[in-house]
Design a protein around this motif. Structure first.
Motif, short mmCIF file in Angstrom:
data_model
loop_
_atom_site.label_atom_id
_atom_site.label_comp_id
_atom_site.label_asym_id
_atom_site.label_seq_id
_atom_site.Cartn_x
_atom_site.Cartn_y
_atom_site.Cartn_z
N LEU A 68 40.38 32.64 62.44
CA LEU A 68 39.35 31.80 61.82
C LEU A 68 38.23 31.50 62.41
O LEU A 68 37.08 31.43 61.78
N GLU A 69 38.28 31.42 63.76
CA GLU A 69 36.83 31.37 64.63
C GLU A 69 36.05 32.58 64.27
O GLU A 69 34.95 32.44 64.18
N GLN A 70 36.86 33.96 64.16
CA GLN A 70 36.13 35.07 63.75
C GLN A 70 35.44 34.82 62.50
O GLN A 70 34.13 35.52 62.58
N LEU A 71 35.81 34.02 61.58
CA LEU A 71 35.28 34.03 60.30
C LEU A 71 33.88 32.88 60.35
O LEU A 71 33.37 32.91 59.39
N GLY A 72 33.84 32.25 61.60
CA GLY A 72 32.68 31.33 61.67
C GLY A 72 33.21 29.66 61.30
O GLY A 72 32.28 29.12 61.27
N LEU A 73 34.48 29.58 61.31
CA LEU A 73 34.88 28.24 61.18
C LEU A 73 35.09 27.77 62.62
O LEU A 73 35.36 28.30 63.34
N LEU A 74 35.17 26.50 62.45
CA LEU A 74 35.12 25.55 63.72
C LEU A 74 36.73 24.86 63.86
O LEU A 74 36.90 24.23 62.92
#
Length: 433
Positions: free
Chosen positions: A317-323
């Motif tokens: 998820l963080e790789q996708l840019g989500l926090l």
């Protein structure tokens, strides 16, 4: 499906409203929920027919911005994915908010989803309800820990227990944390909603589009007396809805089934691009139950993930840019479209919010940047509100229950650097206290 709709400034799926950056299409989600295939359809529509900007809204819906000339093709693609109303005129009135964790929250008193489906079906099929304002809204709260309790609604219903009986406490023109106007048995929940809406339409003038407008002139006691002629009302003594923790929409949290958790992730400032939404949908297929749930905090949940998979899912998820962490400054900032996409915006609130986040590593309260007084990005009053007065300049308000609107005006015409210095000093003072 016929798309003949009454005029309104509110976007819908079938009504695309113009803005500076192109058309806006709002997709109303049942209980904030969307399956993976539908999420991919939204991503494709934003990519093919618009500027690729997808927003999570503060009513747990999605909207696509920057729509060009192919409006019919965009609408048709979303209808084909099953994201439309059952009747064209019913799109405006699908305003029913649930907990994002409905049915899976460990603290829920009952699963609200069946009753919600019954209410939504009636809102869309009962022709008279199509007269309601596109802003008229209902909240159904099952007692979940993850619940937005600060957004005012025209009618709210909240699960309660009294002497061993399950009830629905309810109130008008307010929030579930208010004192209730009364209660009904769980079985009477649907009948109550129908009766309240019918009575509102009987009593309200055309200019009284919201319950608060009616109750400003029509006594609540008289409204309840009329309501009691249609539904058996119960008194509910000494009941008060407990407030919810404010970080349960971020990170991994246990579900009702002990082997599963849901994972909450925040798109920076409520905005996703097609790759981000597609990636989240793929993770839902791979690790969850093939669904995503959007929240009134402009975030998303990936439900029903096995506990041992949490680190991998969060990493991706963080790789996708989500926090995925509550201590990330950008996860605590709310900002409207601002002057980059809205003619009413006096400042580029999205850009300014990114700058503010970089300057505020320690601030732990939500900050709302609003380009004008309409407060489109937040339906509730945030602890700190920055109201734009000119490009890059804001008035700073602090929430105060005794004051209307945003609260107490604390400072005027501040730059973002000055805002950061003032809020940082307040945070340090709080830590030292």
């Amino acid at each position: 499906m016929s798309t003949a709709l009454r005029p309104s400034a509110c976007p819908g799926l079938l009504r695309i409203v113009p803005a500076l950056d192109g058309g806006i299409c709002r997709i109303k989600l049942t209980g904030g929920s969307i399956n993976a295939a539908q999420a991919e359809a939204v991503a494709s529509a934003a990519e093919r027919f618009a500027g690729g900007v997808i927003e999570a809204t503060n009513r747990a819906n999605l909207q696509i911005r920057g729509i060009g000339s192919e409006q019919t093709a965009l609408i048709d693609s979303l209808l084909a994915a099953g994201l439309g109303p059952s009747t064209a005129a019913g799109d405006d009135v699908r305003n029913l908010m649930l907990s994002p964790a409905a049915g899976i929250d460990r603290h829920m008193l009952f699963d609200t989803r069946a009753l919600a489906q019954q209410i939504l079906a009636t809102l869309q099929s009962h022709e008279r309800f199509h007269e309601l304002s596109a802003k008229f809204a209902v909240q159904l709260d099952g007692g979940e820990a993850l619940a937005m309790l600060e957004h005012p609604h025209d009618l709210w219903l909240s699960a309660a227990e009294q002497e061993g009986e399950q009830l629905l406490a309810f109130g008008l023109a307010g929030c579930p944390t208010d004192r209730p106007a009364g209660a009904v048995s769980l079985e009477q929940g649907h009948a109550l909603v129908v009766a309240v809406l019918e009575l509102f339409l009987d009593l309200a003038r055309p200019d009284q589009t919201r319950m608060r407008h009616l109750l400003a002139e029509y006594p609540l006691a008289e409204f309840l007396a009329r309501l009691a002629e249609q539904v058996r009302l119960k008194s509910i003594s000494d009941w008060q809805r407990s407030p919810s923790p404010d970080v349960l929409h971020i990170g991994a949290h246990p579900q009702r089934e002990i082997e599963y958790v849901y994972i909450g992730a925040v798109p920076p400032l409520g905005r996703l691009d097609p790759a981000m939404l597609r990636g989240a949908a793929q993770l839902a297929r791979e690790f969850g139950d093939s669904s995503l749930r959007f929240t009134p905090w402009q975030s998303l949940l990936l439900p029903t993930v096995q506990k041992e998979q949490v680190p991998e899912v969060i990493r991706r998820l963080e790789q996708l840019g989500l926090l995925c962490k509550a201590d990330q400054p950008l996860s605590r900032l709310i900002a409207c479209t601002g002057s980059a996409g809205c003619a009413k915006g006096l400042a580029d609130t999205k850009r300014d919010a990114v700058q503010l986040a970089a300057l505020l590593p320690r601030h732990d309260q939500a900050v709302h940047l609003s380009g004008c007084r309409r407060s489109c990005a937040a339906a509730h009053v945030a602890p700190v509100t920055l109201l734009a007065v000119a490009p890059g300049h804001y008035d700073l308000y602090l929430r105060d229950a005794a004051q209307p609107g945003f609260g107490t005006l604390h400072a005027h015409n501040l730059t973002i650097e000055a805002v950061a210095a003032l809020l940082d000093a307040r945070s340090r003072s709080a830590l030292d206290a």
